[in-house]
Design a protein around this motif. Structure first.
Motif, PDB file in Angstrom:
ATOM      1  N   ASP A  95       0.861  -1.186   0.000  1.00  0.00           N
ATOM      2  CA  ASP A  95       0.000   0.000   0.000  1.00  0.00           C
ATOM      3  C   ASP A  95       0.894   1.232   0.000  1.00  0.00           C
ATOM      4  OD1 ASP A  95      -2.590  -1.145   0.092  1.00  0.00           O
ATOM      5  OD2 ASP A  95      -2.339  -1.561   2.226  1.00  0.00           O
ATOM      6  N   LEU A  96       0.793   2.044  -1.056  1.00  0.00           N
ATOM      7  CA  LEU A  96       1.684   3.192  -1.187  1.00  0.00           C
ATOM      8  C   LEU A  96       0.946   4.520  -1.290  1.00  0.00           C
ATOM      9  CD1 LEU A  96       4.179   1.437  -3.582  1.00  0.00           C
ATOM     10  CD2 LEU A  96       4.560   2.006  -1.180  1.00  0.00           C
ATOM     11  N   GLY A  97      -0.363   4.490  -1.406  1.00  0.00           N
ATOM     12  CA  GLY A  97      -1.142   5.715  -1.486  1.00  0.00           C
ATOM     13  C   GLY A  97      -1.657   6.133  -0.119  1.00  0.00           C
ATOM     14  N   GLY A  98      -2.423   7.206  -0.096  1.00  0.00           N
ATOM     15  CA  GLY A  98      -2.982   7.726   1.148  1.00  0.00           C
ATOM     16  C   GLY A  98      -4.221   6.989   1.618  1.00  0.00           C
ATOM     17  N   LYS A  99      -4.752   6.101   0.792  1.00  0.00           N
ATOM     18  CA  LYS A  99      -5.898   5.270   1.146  1.00  0.00           C
ATOM     19  C   LYS A  99      -5.528   3.806   0.932  1.00  0.00           C
ATOM     20  CE  LYS A  99      -9.866   6.033  -0.537  1.00  0.00           C
ATOM     21  NZ  LYS A  99     -10.958   6.204  -1.492  1.00  0.00           N
ATOM     22  N   PRO A 100      -6.080   2.897   1.756  1.00  0.00           N
ATOM     23  CA  PRO A 100      -5.768   1.484   1.573  1.00  0.00           C
ATOM     24  C   PRO A 100      -6.745   0.746   0.660  1.00  0.00           C
ATOM     25  CG  PRO A 100      -6.924   1.752   3.626  1.00  0.00           C
ATOM     26  CD  PRO A 100      -6.747   3.145   3.041  1.00  0.00           C
ATOM     27  N   ASP A 101      -7.881   1.389   0.308  1.00  0.00           N
ATOM     28  CA  ASP A 101      -8.912   0.627  -0.385  1.00  0.00           C
ATOM     29  C   ASP A 101      -9.437   1.314  -1.634  1.00  0.00           C
ATOM     30  OD1 ASP A 101     -10.294   2.686   0.824  1.00  0.00           O
ATOM     31  OD2 ASP A 101     -11.543   1.416   2.064  1.00  0.00           O
ATOM     32  N   PHE A 102      -9.908   0.492  -2.557  1.00  0.00           N
ATOM     33  CA  PHE A 102     -10.589   0.983  -3.753  1.00  0.00           C
ATOM     34  C   PHE A 102     -11.565  -0.071  -4.225  1.00  0.00           C
ATOM     35  CE2 PHE A 102      -6.485  -0.645  -5.653  1.00  0.00           C
ATOM     36  CZ  PHE A 102      -7.008  -1.722  -6.354  1.00  0.00           C
ATOM     37  N   GLN A 103     -12.493   0.373  -5.030  1.00  0.00           N
ATOM     38  CA  GLN A 103     -13.361  -0.532  -5.767  1.00  0.00           C
ATOM     39  C   GLN A 103     -13.806   0.193  -7.012  1.00  0.00           C
ATOM     40  OE1 GLN A 103     -16.544  -0.860  -2.707  1.00  0.00           O
ATOM     41  NE2 GLN A 103     -17.938  -0.434  -4.398  1.00  0.00           N
ATOM     42  N   GLY A 104     -13.916  -0.555  -8.102  1.00  0.00           N
ATOM     43  CA  GLY A 104     -14.348   0.045  -9.344  1.00  0.00           C
ATOM     44  C   GLY A 104     -13.991  -0.822 -10.526  1.00  0.00           C
ATOM     45  N   PRO A 105     -14.517  -0.464 -11.689  1.00  0.00           N
ATOM     46  CA  PRO A 105     -14.205  -1.216 -12.899  1.00  0.00           C
ATOM     47  C   PRO A 105     -12.762  -0.966 -13.347  1.00  0.00           C
ATOM     48  CG  PRO A 105     -15.712   0.594 -13.385  1.00  0.00           C
ATOM     49  CD  PRO A 105     -15.512   0.586 -11.908  1.00  0.00           C
ATOM     50  N   ALA A 106     -12.146  -2.022 -13.855  1.00  0.00           N
ATOM     51  CA  ALA A 106     -10.744  -1.965 -14.274  1.00  0.00           C
ATOM     52  C   ALA A 106     -10.588  -1.319 -15.639  1.00  0.00           C
ATOM     53  CB  ALA A 106     -10.159  -3.372 -14.321  1.00  0.00           C
ATOM     54  N   VAL A 107      -9.538  -0.524 -15.760  1.00  0.00           N
ATOM     55  CA  VAL A 107      -9.031  -0.049 -17.046  1.00  0.00           C
ATOM     56  C   VAL A 107      -7.622  -0.621 -17.120  1.00  0.00           C
ATOM     57  CG1 VAL A 107      -8.337   1.941 -18.415  1.00  0.00           C
ATOM     58  CG2 VAL A 107     -10.397   2.062 -16.998  1.00  0.00           C
ATOM     59  N   THR A 108      -7.408  -1.536 -18.047  1.00  0.00           N
ATOM     60  CA  THR A 108      -6.125  -2.228 -18.098  1.00  0.00           C
ATOM     61  C   THR A 108      -5.155  -1.565 -19.077  1.00  0.00           C
ATOM     62  OG1 THR A 108      -6.920  -3.760 -19.788  1.00  0.00           O
ATOM     63  CG2 THR A 108      -7.163  -4.455 -17.485  1.00  0.00           C
ATOM     64  N   VAL A 109      -3.900  -1.576 -18.692  1.00  0.00           N
ATOM     65  CA  VAL A 109      -2.842  -1.075 -19.565  1.00  0.00           C
ATOM     66  C   VAL A 109      -1.634  -2.002 -19.409  1.00  0.00           C
ATOM     67  CG1 VAL A 109      -1.998   0.604 -17.866  1.00  0.00           C
ATOM     68  CG2 VAL A 109      -1.431   0.909 -20.250  1.00  0.00           C
ATOM     69  N   LYS A 110      -1.083  -2.394 -20.535  1.00  0.00           N
ATOM     70  CA  LYS A 110       0.108  -3.246 -20.529  1.00  0.00           C
ATOM     71  C   LYS A 110       1.246  -2.414 -21.082  1.00  0.00           C
ATOM     72  CE  LYS A 110       1.667  -7.797 -21.920  1.00  0.00           C
ATOM     73  NZ  LYS A 110       1.314  -8.846 -20.996  1.00  0.00           N
ATOM     74  N   CYS A 111       2.282  -2.264 -20.269  1.00  0.00           N
ATOM     75  CA  CYS A 111       3.427  -1.456 -20.695  1.00  0.00           C
ATOM     76  C   CYS A 111       4.667  -1.989 -19.990  1.00  0.00           C
ATOM     77  CB  CYS A 111       3.204   0.017 -20.378  1.00  0.00           C
ATOM     78  SG  CYS A 111       2.824   0.354 -18.649  1.00  0.00           S
TER      79      CYS A 111
END
Length: 163
Positions: free
Chosen positions: A25-41
């Motif tokens: 966990d590196l952000g200011g919040k530990p949690d999220f939920q939502g639809p994925a937007v995928t990126v391969k790089c």
């Protein structure tokens, strides 16, 4: 976040696909939920920068950086764009930088770790592909959930059941 990953695992059983516990966990919040937007790089954050400037609308950016530890795929500037544009969170199979600033931002960022090296910009990367990270395949539009207990994926067709 109102829905806990543990409750989703209990409710959906094997169809709640749990990612291996390899993310920090590196952000200011530990949690999220939502639809994925995928990126391969791979070692190029050009597509991530483009996406960070688009309206997030509560979506989760899922970055398959191949697990490379040779460079960070983004830092404070892109993270600030993600916050400003309404992204719910970021899951990075790779590394980020500017950890001290990332911790102050109101967004969940889960990544393998941190490194000070920046990525290159070769205008490479693909958006919307299925990506396989941490033992699970994530399709664009799948529903992601993350909290202190881990990260899991539900197929897009299960979204109504998790709402």
């Amino acid at each position: 976040m109102s829905i806990k990953t543990t409750d989703l695992c209990d409710e959906f059983g094997a169809s709640a696909r749990v990612l291996l516990p390899i993310f920090q966990d590196l952000g200011g919040k530990p949690d999220f939920q939502g639809p994925a937007v995928t990126v391969k790089c791979f070692e190029d954050n050009s597509r991530i920068k483009e996406l960070s400037c688009q309206a997030g609308a509560g979506r989760v950016l899922v970055v398959d950086g191949g697990g490379s530890d040779r460079c960070a795929l983004f830092g404070d500037h892109i993270a600030e764009d993600l916050v400003r544009n309404g992204w719910a969170g970021v899951l990075v199979y790779g590394y980020v930088r500017d950890k001290a600033v990332l911790r102050t931002l109101p967004i969940a960022i889960k990544a393998l770790g941190v490194t000070p090296a920046k990525s290159t910009k070769r205008n490479e990367g693909q958006v919307g592909l299925n990506v396989t990270i941490a033992g699970q395949t994530i399709a664009d539009g799948d529903q992601l959930f993350a909290d202190d207990d881990g990260v899991l994926v539900l197929d897009a067709s299960r979204v109504q059941g998790a709402a």
